[in-house]
Each structure stands twice: as structure tokens, then as C-alpha cells.
Design an enzyme around this catalytic site. Structure first.
Site, mmCIF file in Angstrom:
data_model
loop_
_atom_site.group_PDB
_atom_site.id
_atom_site.type_symbol
_atom_site.label_atom_id
_atom_site.label_comp_id
_atom_site.label_asym_id
_atom_site.label_seq_id
_atom_site.Cartn_x
_atom_site.Cartn_y
_atom_site.Cartn_z
ATOM 1 C CD GLU A 7 -2.927 -1.209 0.295
ATOM 2 O OE1 GLU A 7 -3.111 -0.176 -0.396
ATOM 3 O OE2 GLU A 7 -3.591 -2.249 0.155
ATOM 4 C CG ASP A 22 -18.408 -8.430 -5.150
ATOM 5 O OD1 ASP A 22 -19.492 -7.961 -4.747
ATOM 6 O OD2 ASP A 22 -17.346 -8.346 -4.503
#
Length: 312
Positions: free
Chosen positions: A229, A254
Site C-alpha cells: 500500500e 461483484d
């Protein structure tokens, strides 16, 4: 360019011009909605003409002008010539219009008469080592999106990934309107074209192709993995929970539900006419923390779009 006195009753047999404005495109949609193989064939031809015109336009823009004879009059003449050139190159047997017609026919549930272009392809649609049953199934969006430029020739692993998931992506596009090539490109980017898929604790497949994390509202299965990240532009390793599915189709569905229903991605969802705009919209909405995400995703989408168009 008009199609006669009434948009509702243009003669398909006399459509020799190119749809270049909203009114003309509206007429095409009206004709296609009549569920006629003839109307679908003409609509497909017009979409191919639009694509060819953009292609020729890009080639013109890439050519240096002398400046000696350039003026508004010559530009208009060149534009009209390119328009007619696009029309003349469209509608050829085995061309892009046949592919668009086939897709429109399937989507509208029409059974064309035996031997017509809309029902019977003139040749198997293949890519690389793919067979007709495994070749990427292009959709209408593949033809109507702007031409793309890629810096590198797609690899076989990229082509294989696109072949594997094209049918599901096309199915989800039909249900949601999100271009299949956009979804395939993002899935390819997130997984390294299938080489770095998220695994569950026991080493099983999470089927999560889009790197969607499992937030507090997620009640399904999860997979915990170490991921990179970016915090204030600095890359850091963190353990995160990701959603896990029972199939790749569930993953596509999804993802499409997330993009379509979350207000967070509303602006990106409205930019499906451009790969770059769509990718930028996702980055601005915070889909990923990588500061280069939009640029990387745009390249991946263009690669996918290029691969799906190769089968024409």
C-alpha cells in the site's frame, strides 16, 4: 448527415453516408431496435464506418503538414474524403461489421435467416492458439471505443488470460454496460495477467481478480495476504483482508456491482467511453493507493482492447 425526412423511416438500402452526429446515431438505434436482421446489419456497418473514420483521422493527424496549401477549405475536403473512404471500407465480408452484427443478434435474441451475415460468421474468430470456442468474444463496446495505441506487442500470457475470461466479461457487460475490455484489463493488471492471484489461507484460489478488500460490510469468505500500500506516496507492506468467491464469474459480478452501485465510483462509471478517463476516475475515487495506478490501468485496458480486436 441526415437519413431522409423522418428519423423513424429511413431506407436502410439507401444508407450510404456515415453517422457523424447525435441525430444520425439516434436513427441507427431506432433501426436496430426493430429486431430486423437488415437493420442490425446496417447498424453494424455504420459503427464500423465510425471506427474506420477515427482510424483514418488518427493517421492524418500523425502525418506532418506542409502548411503551404492548408486552409479550412482543404481541411473540409479532406474530412469529406475520409468520411467516404470510411464508408467504402466498411461492410466487407468477414470484417468488423460482421462481428458487431453477430453480437447484436445474440444480445437481442434474434434468430436470423440461414446464410445471413448476422447469424453466420464468414470464418472462425481466433487469436493465436485459440479455437473458435475459446477465442475472446468481442462486444459492441470493443468496436465503438476509440482506437488504441500500444507500445509493446501483447504476450501470450496476456492473450491467454483474455481468452480465459472473455466470455464471462462479455456476459457481465451485457448485464451492466461496463465494457468487457475495461474489466479484463483491470483484472489482468491486478493479478499480473493471472500470475499473482490472491490465495486463501490453505492455498486455495480466492477467485478475486480485482483486488477488492473485505470491509466491515462483507459477510462472505476472506483471504488474508500481505500487500503493498502507498501511504503519502511511500510503499509499505501491510496484511489485508480480501474478498473470496466461489468462481471467477462471481468476482466479475461483484466488481461490476461495486462500480455500478457505489456512489464513490459514480464519476468513473460515467466515463466508460474512454479507457484513460475511466482509469483516472477509479484512481481519484481511491480504488488503489498506487499514484501511477491510472496510467498502468490504461495501458492494461488498451492491451486487452487490442487483443479482442485482433480476432476480427
Amino acid at each position: 448527415m441526415g437519413y431522409g425526412n423522418s428519423l423513424g423511416t429511413p431506407s436502410l438500402g439507401n444508407m450510404q453516408s456515415l453517422a457523424v452526429d447525435t441525430q444520425s446515431l439516434g436513427a441507427l438505434k431506432l433501426q436496430a431496435g426493430k429486431n430486423s436482421p437488415e437493420a442490425i446489419k446496417e447498424t453494424a456497418k455504420q459503427f464500423e464506418s465510425l471506427f474506420m473514420r477515427e482510424l483514418v483521422k488518427s493517421m492524418r493527424e500523425a502525418t506532418m503538414k506542409s502548411g503551404m496549401l492548408d486552409n479550412p477549405g482543404s481541411d473540409l475536403g479532406t474530412d469529406l474524403l475520409d468520411q467516404q473512404l470510411a464508408v467504402s471500407m466498411s461492410g466487407q465480408p468477414g470484417g468488423l461489421s460482421d462481428l458487431i452484427a453477430q453480437q447484436l443478434t445474440r444480445q437481442m435474441g434474434i434468430t436470423a435467416e440461414p446464410g445471413t451475415d448476422a447469424a453466420t460468421p464468414t470464418r472462425p474468430q481466433t487469436l493465436g492458439s485459440a479455437t473458435p470456442s475459446t477465442a475472446p468474444r468481442a462486444t459492441a463496446s470493443d468496436a465503438t471505443l476509440p482506437p488504441v495505441k500500444i507500445k509493446r506487442t501483447p504476450t501470450e500470457s496476456q492473450a491467454s488470460f483474455v481468452r480465459q475470461h472473455s466470455d464471462v466479461a462479455s456476459k457481465v457487460e451485457k448485464a451492466t454496460g461496463i465494457p468487457a475490455s475495461f474489466m479484463l484489463g483491470q483484472a489482468g493488471h491486478e493479478t499480473g495477467w493471472g500470475r499473482a492471484q490472491i490465495k486463501t489461507k490453505g492455498g486455495g484460489n480466492s477467485f478475486n481478480l480485482f483486488g477488492i478488500k473485505a470491509g466491515a460490510s462483507w459477510t462472505g469468505k476472506v483471504a488474508e495476504v500481505t500487500t503493498t500500500e502507498y501511504v503519502n506516496g511511500v510503499a509499505k507492506k501491510q496484511v489485508a483482508k480480501f474478498r473470496a468467491y466461489d468462481s471467477y464469474e462471481d468476482s466479475f459480478k461483484d466488481y461490476a456491482r461495486l462500480i455500478s452501485e457505489s456512489p464513490r465510483y459514480a464519476k468513473a462509471r460515467a466515463q466508460t467511453g474512454s479507457a484513460q478517463a475511466f482509469a483516472s476516475g477509479l484512481q481519484k475515487a481511491g480504488y488503489a493507493t498506487d499514484p501511477e495506478y491510472a496510467a498502468k490501468l490504461s495501458r492494461a485496458i488498451n492491451t486487452t482492447l487490442h487483443l479482442r480486436r485482433l480476432q476480427v
